[in-house]
Motif scaffolding. Sequence first.
Motif, PDB file in Angstrom:
ATOM      1  N   THR A  53     -35.023 -24.068  -7.258  1.00 26.53           N
ATOM      2  CA  THR A  53     -35.254 -26.309  -7.811  1.00 26.53           C
ATOM      3  C   THR A  53     -35.966 -27.003  -8.329  1.00 26.53           C
ATOM      4  OG1 THR A  53     -36.477 -25.168  -5.698  1.00 26.53           O
ATOM      5  CG2 THR A  53     -34.562 -25.679  -4.863  1.00 26.53           C
ATOM      6  N   GLY A  54     -37.235 -26.076  -9.581  1.00 21.84           N
ATOM      7  CA  GLY A  54     -38.214 -26.402  -9.907  1.00 21.84           C
ATOM      8  C   GLY A  54     -38.549 -25.117 -10.551  1.00 21.84           C
ATOM      9  N   CYS A  55     -39.234 -25.416 -11.309  1.00 22.34           N
ATOM     10  CA  CYS A  55     -40.009 -24.246 -12.371  1.00 22.34           C
ATOM     11  C   CYS A  55     -40.688 -23.155 -11.217  1.00 22.34           C
ATOM     12  CB  CYS A  55     -41.117 -24.758 -13.042  1.00 22.34           C
ATOM     13  SG  CYS A  55     -41.228 -26.079 -14.307  1.00 22.34           S
ATOM     14  N   GLU A  56     -40.681 -22.113 -12.025  1.00 19.50           N
ATOM     15  CA  GLU A  56     -40.828 -20.724 -10.937  1.00 19.50           C
ATOM     16  C   GLU A  56     -42.260 -19.858 -11.976  1.00 19.50           C
ATOM     17  OE1 GLU A  56     -37.047 -20.334  -8.342  1.00 19.50           O
ATOM     18  OE2 GLU A  56     -37.554 -19.135 -10.735  1.00 19.50           O
ATOM     19  N   ILE A  57     -43.188 -19.394 -11.141  1.00 21.29           N
ATOM     20  CA  ILE A  57     -43.650 -17.880 -11.967  1.00 21.29           C
ATOM     21  C   ILE A  57     -43.125 -16.457 -11.252  1.00 21.29           C
ATOM     22  CG2 ILE A  57     -46.141 -17.043 -11.502  1.00 21.29           C
ATOM     23  CD1 ILE A  57     -47.262 -19.481 -11.030  1.00 21.29           C
ATOM     24  N   VAL A  58     -42.034 -16.630 -11.679  1.00 24.80           N
ATOM     25  CA  VAL A  58     -41.504 -14.791 -10.919  1.00 24.80           C
ATOM     26  C   VAL A  58     -42.046 -13.355 -11.863  1.00 24.80           C
ATOM     27  CG1 VAL A  58     -39.184 -14.307 -11.863  1.00 24.80           C
ATOM     28  CG2 VAL A  58     -39.556 -15.884 -11.938  1.00 24.80           C
ATOM     29  N   LEU A  59     -42.336 -12.735 -10.608  1.00 22.12           N
ATOM     30  CA  LEU A  59     -43.237 -11.588 -10.768  1.00 22.12           C
ATOM     31  C   LEU A  59     -41.928 -10.454 -10.080  1.00 22.12           C
ATOM     32  CD1 LEU A  59     -45.574 -11.956  -7.944  1.00 22.12           C
ATOM     33  CD2 LEU A  59     -45.520 -12.953 -10.495  1.00 22.12           C
ATOM     34  N   GLY A  60     -41.827  -9.470 -11.144  1.00 26.41           N
ATOM     35  CA  GLY A  60     -40.902  -8.626 -11.799  1.00 26.41           C
ATOM     36  C   GLY A  60     -39.831  -8.507 -12.431  1.00 26.41           C
ATOM     37  N   THR A  61     -39.203  -7.540 -11.022  1.00 24.48           N
ATOM     38  CA  THR A  61     -37.567  -8.095 -12.108  1.00 24.48           C
ATOM     39  C   THR A  61     -36.541  -8.439 -10.646  1.00 24.48           C
ATOM     40  OG1 THR A  61     -38.004  -5.055 -12.391  1.00 24.48           O
ATOM     41  CG2 THR A  61     -36.052  -6.051 -12.842  1.00 24.48           C
ATOM     42  N   THR A  62     -36.141  -9.322 -11.078  1.00 24.81           N
ATOM     43  CA  THR A  62     -35.466 -10.553 -10.563  1.00 24.81           C
ATOM     44  C   THR A  62     -34.137 -10.938 -10.760  1.00 24.81           C
ATOM     45  OG1 THR A  62     -36.194 -12.650 -11.225  1.00 24.81           O
ATOM     46  CG2 THR A  62     -37.915 -11.371  -9.478  1.00 24.81           C
ATOM     47  N   GLU A  63     -33.731 -11.511 -10.008  1.00 24.89           N
ATOM     48  CA  GLU A  63     -31.569 -12.283 -10.848  1.00 24.89           C
ATOM     49  C   GLU A  63     -32.367 -13.378 -11.917  1.00 24.89           C
ATOM     50  OE1 GLU A  63     -29.501 -11.000 -10.470  1.00 24.89           O
ATOM     51  OE2 GLU A  63     -30.043  -9.065  -8.733  1.00 24.89           O
ATOM     52  N   ARG A  64     -33.730 -13.994 -11.833  1.00 29.52           N
ATOM     53  CA  ARG A  64     -33.953 -14.340 -12.799  1.00 29.52           C
ATOM     54  C   ARG A  64     -34.289 -14.747 -14.289  1.00 29.52           C
ATOM     55  NH1 ARG A  64     -33.290 -17.477  -7.823  1.00 29.52           N
ATOM     56  NH2 ARG A  64     -34.629 -19.103  -7.259  1.00 29.52           N
ATOM     57  N   GLU A  65     -34.688 -13.480 -14.005  1.00 30.67           N
ATOM     58  CA  GLU A  65     -34.528 -13.145 -15.627  1.00 30.67           C
ATOM     59  C   GLU A  65     -33.239 -13.346 -17.023  1.00 30.67           C
ATOM     60  OE1 GLU A  65     -36.026  -8.556 -17.423  1.00 30.67           O
ATOM     61  OE2 GLU A  65     -37.115  -9.369 -15.431  1.00 30.67           O
ATOM     62  N   PRO A  66     -33.357 -13.680 -17.849  1.00 35.54           N
ATOM     63  CA  PRO A  66     -32.768 -13.218 -18.774  1.00 35.54           C
ATOM     64  C   PRO A  66     -32.238 -11.949 -19.284  1.00 35.54           C
ATOM     65  CG  PRO A  66     -34.146 -14.976 -19.429  1.00 35.54           C
ATOM     66  CD  PRO A  66     -34.829 -14.096 -18.386  1.00 35.54           C
ATOM     67  N   ASP A  67     -31.502 -10.910 -19.675  1.00 31.90           N
ATOM     68  CA  ASP A  67     -30.739 -10.266 -20.225  1.00 31.90           C
ATOM     69  C   ASP A  67     -31.786  -9.518 -21.446  1.00 31.90           C
ATOM     70  OD1 ASP A  67     -29.485  -9.956 -17.918  1.00 31.90           O
ATOM     71  OD2 ASP A  67     -26.699 -10.637 -19.951  1.00 31.90           O
ATOM     72  N   ASN A  68     -32.189  -8.575 -20.678  1.00 30.28           N
ATOM     73  CA  ASN A  68     -33.084  -7.729 -22.365  1.00 30.28           C
ATOM     74  C   ASN A  68     -34.304  -8.599 -22.367  1.00 30.28           C
ATOM     75  OD1 ASN A  68     -31.312  -5.816 -22.629  1.00 30.28           O
ATOM     76  ND2 ASN A  68     -30.020  -6.936 -23.835  1.00 30.28           N
ATOM     77  N   PHE A  69     -35.100  -9.556 -21.742  1.00 24.63           N
ATOM     78  CA  PHE A  69     -35.834 -10.518 -21.403  1.00 24.63           C
ATOM     79  C   PHE A  69     -37.350  -9.503 -21.656  1.00 24.63           C
ATOM     80  CE2 PHE A  69     -39.090 -13.718 -20.153  1.00 24.63           C
ATOM     81  CZ  PHE A  69     -38.766 -14.582 -21.375  1.00 24.63           C
ATOM     82  N   ILE A  70     -37.005  -8.651 -21.100  1.00 24.73           N
ATOM     83  CA  ILE A  70     -38.742  -8.150 -20.221  1.00 24.73           C
ATOM     84  C   ILE A  70     -38.141  -6.588 -20.867  1.00 24.73           C
ATOM     85  CG2 ILE A  70     -40.373  -6.925 -18.745  1.00 24.73           C
ATOM     86  CD1 ILE A  70     -40.458  -9.535 -19.163  1.00 24.73           C
ATOM     87  N   PRO A  71     -39.293  -5.917 -21.926  1.00 20.72           N
ATOM     88  CA  PRO A  71     -39.272  -4.714 -22.307  1.00 20.72           C
ATOM     89  C   PRO A  71     -39.166  -3.633 -21.759  1.00 20.72           C
ATOM     90  CG  PRO A  71     -39.997  -5.478 -23.718  1.00 20.72           C
ATOM     91  CD  PRO A  71     -39.989  -6.678 -22.805  1.00 20.72           C
ATOM     92  N   ARG A  72     -39.088  -3.318 -20.111  1.00 20.07           N
ATOM     93  CA  ARG A  72     -40.192  -2.498 -19.590  1.00 20.07           C
ATOM     94  C   ARG A  72     -40.445  -1.699 -20.403  1.00 20.07           C
ATOM     95  NH1 ARG A  72     -37.098  -6.147 -16.166  1.00 20.07           N
ATOM     96  NH2 ARG A  72     -38.109  -7.782 -14.684  1.00 20.07           N
ATOM     97  N   ASP A  73     -39.439  -0.949 -19.774  1.00 22.68           N
ATOM     98  CA  ASP A  73     -39.255   1.327 -20.917  1.00 22.68           C
ATOM     99  C   ASP A  73     -40.708   1.168 -21.712  1.00 22.68           C
ATOM    100  OD1 ASP A  73     -37.291   1.270 -19.234  1.00 22.68           O
ATOM    101  OD2 ASP A  73     -35.828   1.838 -20.703  1.00 22.68           O
ATOM    102  N   SER A  74     -40.861   0.163 -22.535  1.00 24.23           N
ATOM    103  CA  SER A  74     -41.863   0.117 -23.413  1.00 24.23           C
ATOM    104  C   SER A  74     -43.317  -0.101 -22.453  1.00 24.23           C
ATOM    105  CB  SER A  74     -42.277  -0.527 -24.458  1.00 24.23           C
ATOM    106  OG  SER A  74     -42.450  -2.171 -24.004  1.00 24.23           O
ATOM    107  N   LEU A  75     -43.094  -0.183 -21.372  1.00 25.82           N
ATOM    108  CA  LEU A  75     -45.208  -0.031 -20.591  1.00 25.82           C
ATOM    109  C   LEU A  75     -45.046   0.171 -19.955  1.00 25.82           C
ATOM    110  CD1 LEU A  75     -43.149  -4.736 -19.549  1.00 25.82           C
ATOM    111  CD2 LEU A  75     -45.197  -3.469 -21.420  1.00 25.82           C
ATOM    112  N   LYS A  76     -45.686   1.328 -21.165  1.00 23.23           N
ATOM    113  CA  LYS A  76     -46.092   2.531 -20.017  1.00 23.23           C
ATOM    114  C   LYS A  76     -47.702   2.491 -19.470  1.00 23.23           C
ATOM    115  CE  LYS A  76     -48.681   4.152 -23.981  1.00 23.23           C
ATOM    116  NZ  LYS A  76     -47.982   5.877 -25.109  1.00 23.23           N
ATOM    117  N   ASN A  77     -47.718   3.311 -18.741  1.00 23.12           N
ATOM    118  CA  ASN A  77     -49.681   3.504 -18.017  1.00 23.12           C
ATOM    119  C   ASN A  77     -49.814   1.884 -17.765  1.00 23.12           C
ATOM    120  OD1 ASN A  77     -49.460   5.595 -19.787  1.00 23.12           O
ATOM    121  ND2 ASN A  77     -51.284   4.828 -21.331  1.00 23.12           N
TER     122      ASN A  77
END
Length: 576
Positions: A53-77
């Motif tokens: 319904t408006g702007c969002e602060i999106v936390l974690g893996t959600t349906e809101r996220e564009p494909d390949n937008f967050i490179p999670r596999d590289s986020l170690k430690n």
Amino acid sequence: MIKLCENGHTDYRIIIPKNYEAATCYAAEELSVFLYKTTKTAFTVGFDDSEKTGCEIVLGTTEREPDNFIPRDSLKNDGFIIKTQNGDIFISGKTGRGILYGVYSFLEEYIGVKFISYDYTYIPVTDKIEIPGEINNTQIPPFEYRDIYYREIIGNPDFSARRKCNGFHGSLSDRHGGKFIYAGFVHTFNSIVPPEKYFSEHPEYFSFVSKKGGRISEHTQLCLTNPEVLEIAKKYVRDILDKKPETNIISVSQNDWYNPCECENCNKIDEEEGSHAGTLIRFVNAVADSIKNDYPDVIIDTLAYQYTRACPKITKPRENVAVRLCTIECCFSHSLKYCDKTGALEDFGRKHTITDDFDEWSKISKRLYVWDYVTDFCHYLLPHPNIYILKDNINFFVEHNVTGLFEQGCGDTINSDFGALRSYVLSKLMWEPSLDLDKLIDEFLFYYYGKANKTVRSYIDLFAAEVINKDICVGTFAFPDNPVYSEDILNKAEKLVKKAKEAVLYESDITKNHVEIFALGIEYTRLFNKRHTGADSNEIDCFIRKCTVMGITHIREWSVLNLLENQSERMTLMGK
């Protein structure tokens, strides 16, 4: 710029996955609470299956996220990324801890919240928040395991999480993303093979010590070449994993004293390896091999400590073995890289320094941990001039491919010598070792000591300059007779303490309390130095009462400071 809110109104919602984990939910709660405290603006929380319904602060893996937008596999430690797109803000990581840490960094770096200490968080008050329109902020710390053993951290799980510590001691729960779960933690040989259970029938399981004329049951280690001892150790590890499969690390490590086994078989291997670590690493490797197929993610942890500090010449630790290299013999008024005066040892005719050990262990270990020491175990309140070497030492560890770091401060009691400052600086540097140390110190002092901050900095500088100018080494078992605590320096320090107290006369009670704790250092040093001439009993009782009010329960390792129940500390201060 992105306008998050203004005059109590926002177009933003916080969005989390419908199938959220506890840490993601808690991250949303923390974000909402601190944004409200800053602006008195309510940021509601919704799920990703709701209509946008408006702007969002999106936390974690959600349906809101564009494909390949967050490179999670590289986020170690427990790393994370903060990223914007079309006005929306995404905070994500590979783990729940990463998401939570991302929220804390967002609050610190873009909102201005400062998580200073367990008892003080700076929260700015404003009618409007604006942040950059384009953010692509990725943070990945060098250490997978970050543990700070100060009571300020370990006694306060929420603060521990805010400082991005994930260690065994932090009392962290699922909502904090959990923690590294140790079994045993350290010095476990007697737990694995208890002498009271086995020695009478199987003395061969324990150390043969030539100077004591045979096998010993008191202050003993294990005979690491005895095949039955190995089978007992394997069963010990299996039993732990059967009962607690969530365990990350199991300690198989020597007891906290010397007396390694010198039987013919053990001695032969250790001579070949040039270190008592030869038998230890071969033994630990065999235990690690026994579980690697069934528990590929479990780590067997051991020590390179005292008589095992030197690296073996032949045997390498397995990939599922963590070797914790310990710096206990070293000087801590100079950085490890440049001072080996108190860190030199000799094994089997082989002389080695702490830098030699780091060089050698880092070449053969896939998972090198460090057990470092940042307090004075004999005198928790004695001014310990090690603050300026903390960054150098952490970067020294990074240079040697260290992947886990345990900083042993004063875990027995809260409010030791600058425990809160060290906790703050260490946690910041363990996450990002390139940060400016001077800025970190000044930032902490400004918020923690109020108008006394520059005076407290002068006090820290006073002792730091003395050890540098006179090349004085101070270890982790220093006494007030160390030359750094000269009469001239103590007189100057007392004047700074008096000035600091005067500076906060009209400050808040919490700031005054912080200065009173700081002042105890010189009072304690003076009191201890009177013990040979006979300190006044009333003066000692007054000091102990002050400590009690400040929550200080110990003034040295292991011994409780209590006016009514423990007279030994009073006698020590009185020189009796």
